[in-house]
Enzyme design. Structure first.
Site, PDB file in Angstrom:
ATOM      1  N   GLU A  44     -25.691   0.889 -12.296  1.00 43.97           N
ATOM      2  CA  GLU A  44     -26.862   1.156 -11.462  1.00 43.97           C
ATOM      3  C   GLU A  44     -26.505   2.011 -10.251  1.00 43.97           C
ATOM      4  O   GLU A  44     -27.247   2.922  -9.879  1.00 43.97           O
ATOM      5  CB  GLU A  44     -27.495  -0.159 -10.984  1.00 43.97           C
ATOM      6  N   CYS A 102     -20.528  -0.149 -10.719  1.00 42.01           N
ATOM      7  CA  CYS A 102     -21.593  -0.584 -11.623  1.00 42.01           C
ATOM      8  C   CYS A 102     -22.443   0.598 -12.075  1.00 42.01           C
ATOM      9  O   CYS A 102     -22.582   1.596 -11.366  1.00 42.01           O
ATOM     10  CB  CYS A 102     -22.494  -1.590 -10.918  1.00 42.01           C
TER      11      CYS A 102
END
Length: 160
Positions: free
Chosen positions: A75, A73
């Site tokens: 993030e 991901c």
């Protein structure tokens, strides 16, 4: 037995133009990062941008893999860059944006559970809140005052 109520307060901005100028700049960096995401399978691109205490902005985007669990991901790509390249800096804010090639993403896209857990580690480590702003491709932006607002009962090192 007793019941405990957990409340999370959020702020909702109607558009990116309504954000404070500094947050608008941070969100624009997340949007830029999203453009180079590697998402050939899901066609769902995510960009993330962290603002550090010295004004540095660190970005990341999602990176997919044909072996689906091997992808990462946006993030977590970005937070690990922060930890690796700026280990002595505090994180002040995080901006996240996401879009799909199959439809316009109008609702704010919050971090997934794995990202919430990973990000909470860094908020707890620095002992200061990280403001989180997240949006879809267009429309409203949600702001939380702390990552832990998204994960109020976090697993941390105290359990180990």
């Amino acid at each position: 037995m007793k019941k405990v109520e957990i409340k999370t307060q959020i702020t909702v901005f109607d558009s990116i133009e309504e954000l404070p100028k500094s947050v608008n700049v941070l969100m624009e960096k997340a949007i830029e990062a999203k453009q180079t995401a590697y998402a050939p399978y899901s066609k769902f691109k995510v960009g993330a941008a962290f603002l550090l205490d010295d004004g540095t902005i660190v970005t990341g985007n999602n990176q997919e893999n044909a072996a689906y669990p091997s992808g990462m991901c946006a993030e977590r790509v970005a937070i690990w860059k922060v930890s690796s390249d700026y280990p002595n800096h505090k994180i002040l804010q995080l901006a996240i944006t996401a879009s799909s090639s199959s439809q316009i993403t109008k609702e704010p896209v919050a971090p997934c559970g794995a990202c919430r857990q990973t990000l909470s580690e860094y908020e707890l480590k620095q002992n200061e809140k990280i403001e989180v702003f997240f949006m879809g491709e267009v429309g409203k932006i949600i702001k939380t005052d702390s990552l832990l607002d998204l994960l109020p009962i976090a697993f941390d090192k105290s359990f180990l």
